[in-house]
Design a protein around this motif. Structure first.
Motif, PDB file in Angstrom:
ATOM      1  N   ASP A 162      -0.828  -0.681  -3.995  1.00  0.00           N
ATOM      2  CA  ASP A 162      -0.248   0.621  -4.328  1.00  0.00           C
ATOM      3  C   ASP A 162      -0.320   0.904  -5.825  1.00  0.00           C
ATOM      4  OD1 ASP A 162       0.604   3.037  -3.353  1.00  0.00           O
ATOM      5  OD2 ASP A 162       2.710   2.606  -3.719  1.00  0.00           O
ATOM      6  N   THR A 188       0.858  -1.191   0.000  1.00  0.00           N
ATOM      7  CA  THR A 188       0.000   0.000   0.000  1.00  0.00           C
ATOM      8  C   THR A 188       0.886   1.231   0.000  1.00  0.00           C
ATOM      9  OG1 THR A 188      -0.107   0.122   2.420  1.00  0.00           O
ATOM     10  CG2 THR A 188      -1.830  -1.167   1.306  1.00  0.00           C
ATOM     11  N   SER A 189       0.264   2.390  -0.038  1.00  0.00           N
ATOM     12  CA  SER A 189       1.014   3.643   0.001  1.00  0.00           C
ATOM     13  C   SER A 189       1.847   3.738   1.269  1.00  0.00           C
ATOM     14  CB  SER A 189       0.052   4.829  -0.073  1.00  0.00           C
ATOM     15  OG  SER A 189       0.724   6.043   0.201  1.00  0.00           O
ATOM     16  N   ARG A 243      -3.453   4.323   3.002  1.00  0.00           N
ATOM     17  CA  ARG A 243      -3.305   2.877   2.872  1.00  0.00           C
ATOM     18  C   ARG A 243      -4.605   2.180   2.493  1.00  0.00           C
ATOM     19  NH1 ARG A 243       0.909   1.932   7.940  1.00  0.00           N
ATOM     20  NH2 ARG A 243       2.744   2.705   6.786  1.00  0.00           N
ATOM     21  N   ASP A 244      -5.706   2.649   3.013  1.00  0.00           N
ATOM     22  CA  ASP A 244      -6.982   2.012   2.683  1.00  0.00           C
ATOM     23  C   ASP A 244      -7.419   2.298   1.253  1.00  0.00           C
ATOM     24  OD1 ASP A 244      -7.259   0.811   5.110  1.00  0.00           O
ATOM     25  OD2 ASP A 244      -8.495   2.405   5.991  1.00  0.00           O
ATOM     26  N   PRO A 295       0.387   6.611   5.691  1.00  0.00           N
ATOM     27  CA  PRO A 295      -0.635   5.887   6.458  1.00  0.00           C
ATOM     28  C   PRO A 295      -2.058   6.316   6.145  1.00  0.00           C
ATOM     29  CG  PRO A 295       1.192   6.516   7.875  1.00  0.00           C
ATOM     30  CD  PRO A 295       1.415   7.199   6.564  1.00  0.00           C
TER      31      PRO A 295
END
Length: 510
Positions: free
Chosen positions: A71, A58-59, A65-66, A62
């Motif tokens: 990513d 993910t990114s 991330r969802d 923080p």
């Protein structure tokens, strides 16, 4: 947590990552007949062969991330026509596949594994440029400089697809590839129109910024233009079919189609003996090489020059030809760069070169000089001299001036000419007009007489007599001559592998 609970969490995270980004965006793509990142891979690789890397990435931010499954990049390895290949596929449905730090790590990892292990690399690009705010600030741009991969010695062949709006690093990865195909409607540019407008106040359409006409015809950054994602993937597969997995292998050999030797008898009709008549050299190429094997590159760019991969007797060759249909076959500045880049490709991946010249020379004049014609000619010649793959130079109808040398004359492993060809410093008629000063020097000779005198030594036999040419051939025997001579000049001592002196040549030569 129990095993079942952990399994449930795993399946949930996996499903979310595989579902990619915006459902609305994905639905709109489907309705428009445009494949998404995962569908492109599915269409490219053999069923069940794809091994994904970084599914749960993910990114680095923080807060995002969802919203950044995988990513915004689907990366891994799969089997394409029975060969293992690395694939990076941008997921535009997730934050427009903008370039983030984790995404870049994934791309770099696949690329590095390909180079280390000798697998071709495919980049399927569609991205909105740098991801804000990840790339802002000193640390943001510093990370890009530290981790970026902007050049490498040509160890494995790379192919790229421009399959949508493609800016920034996505555009750079396409330009750095050995082959780039572009779907109509896609855009390739350094920055998006929003950045361009905000930075320099320039406005214009997307197509004007970086559409297929710009890059197919003007810049030459695109090798092939297609109408759909499926056609783009097919073009990538076909391009890679001519090349080895890595530079320490010879190119693949395929069976020769039935009837491959039957079309050479048409060459005297396809190439008129009168040297001022125009024709399309591509028809002659197709009559010489294996049926349906000619894969032309940069077809709309620098049209006096024709470059492409083909097969002769089942073996991959690189074809470099001049085309009298455009500018009479006179090579302009862009033609020099087009040919130079193609020589670099072939020398890097052990592809023998066949030069087919029918040219009055280089295009000269004020505009040519302003475009650095002398430098481009020398770049072209340097590439010819440095290439260590087998090279055969063939004069079809005429070859005059420095262009004769650049097109391999006296530089190739073997130089040959059709018995009907002419070779000289320049067109005899032009030479006569330069020499003819009858009124001043009292020679009394007419322009026609001088032209006849200057033409008497331009036959291929005059080249063959001092052994400056190795063969004079019947046009109808061109195919058999090339196949037999390529066998003689094959690099048996190195298993068909050259020295790769051009492997560090810049990605694009202008």
């Amino acid at each position: 947590m129990s095993f079942e609970e952990k399994l449930s969490e795993f399946e949930k995270r996996k499903s979310k990552a595989e579902a990619m980004g915006s459902p609305r965006h994905l639905a709109a793509r489907k309705e428009g007949g445009i494949l998404n990142a995962r569908e492109r891979i599915t269409a490219l690789v053999e069923d069940g062969s794809f091994e994904e890397f970084g599914l749960f990435a993910t990114s680095i931010n923080p807060d995002m991330r969802d919203r950044t499954p995988a990513d915004s990049a689907v990366c891994g390895f799969g089997s394409v026509d029975g060969r293992m290949m690395g694939i990076n596929s941008a997921d535009f449905s997730t934050v427009a596949a903008s370039s983030g730090r984790v995404q870049l790590k994934k791309y770099n990892h696949i690329r590095d594994l390909c180079v280390k292990n000798g697998h071709p690399l495919i980049n399927l690009m569609e991205c909105g440029g740098g991801r804000l705010p990840d790339v802002m600030g000193a640390a943001g741009i510093g990370a890009g400089g530290e981790s970026g991969r902007y050049f490498s010695r040509r160890v494995v062949p790379t192919a790229a697809g421009v399959l949508g709006l493609t800016y920034g690093r996505g555009a750079f990865s396409c330009v750095l590839s050995d082959f780039t195909v572009m779907r109509r409607g896609a855009i390739l540019a350094v920055s998006s129109p929003n950045v361009t407008s905000g930075s320099i106040g320039e406005t214009g359409s997307l197509e004007e910024l970086g559409g297929t006409n710009v890059h197919g015809k003007i810049t030459g950054l695109i090798d092939k233009i297609v109408d759909s994602d499926e056609e783009a993937l097919l073009a990538i597969r076909k391009f890679l079919s001519y090349l080895p997995d890595h530079n320490r292998m010879a190119p693949p050999v395929v069976p020769v189609p039935a009837g491959a030797d039957d079309r050479g008898t048409d060459l005297p009709d396809l190439v008129p003996i009168e040297r001022r008549k125009t024709y399309d050299i591509r028809r002659a190429i197709e009559a010489i090489v294996d049926p349906d094997s000619f894969f032309e590159l940069k077809e709309r760019f620098a049209r006096p020059a024709v470059t492409g991969l083909a097969r002769l007797g089942g073996q991959t060759v690189g074809i470099i030809a001049t085309n009298p249909r455009y500018k009479g076959g006179a090579l302009d500045a862009d033609s020099c760069s087009k040919i130079t880049n193609f020589i670099v490709l072939c020398d890097s991946f052990n592809v023998p070169l066949v030069f087919m010249a029918d040219t009055p020379g280089f295009l000269i004049g004020t505009e040519a000089e302003r475009r650095g014609m002398a430098g481009r000619i020398m770049n072209f010649l340097a590439a010819v001299e440095e290439a260590t793959v087998p090279k055969i130079a063939l004069v079809l109808r005429k070859s005059f001036g420095q262009a004769y040398i650049n097109m391999g004359g006296g530089k190739a492993d073997e130089t040959a000419a059709w018995f009907s060809s002419e070779i000289s410093f320049m067109d005899p008629k032009i030479a006569a007009s330069v020499v003819f000063t009858g009124k001043e020097d009292g020679s009394g000779k007419s322009l026609e007489e001088l032209t006849a005198e200057l033409s008497s030594d331009t036959t291929p036999y005059s080249l063959a007599a001092p052994y400056l040419g190795h063969a004079v051939i019947d046009p109808r025997e061109t195919r058999s001559y090339l196949i037999s001579r390529l066998a003689i000049h094959s690099r048996s001592l190195t298993n068909g592998v050259g020295e790769h002196r051009l492997a560090n040549w810049p990605p694009v030569s202008f």
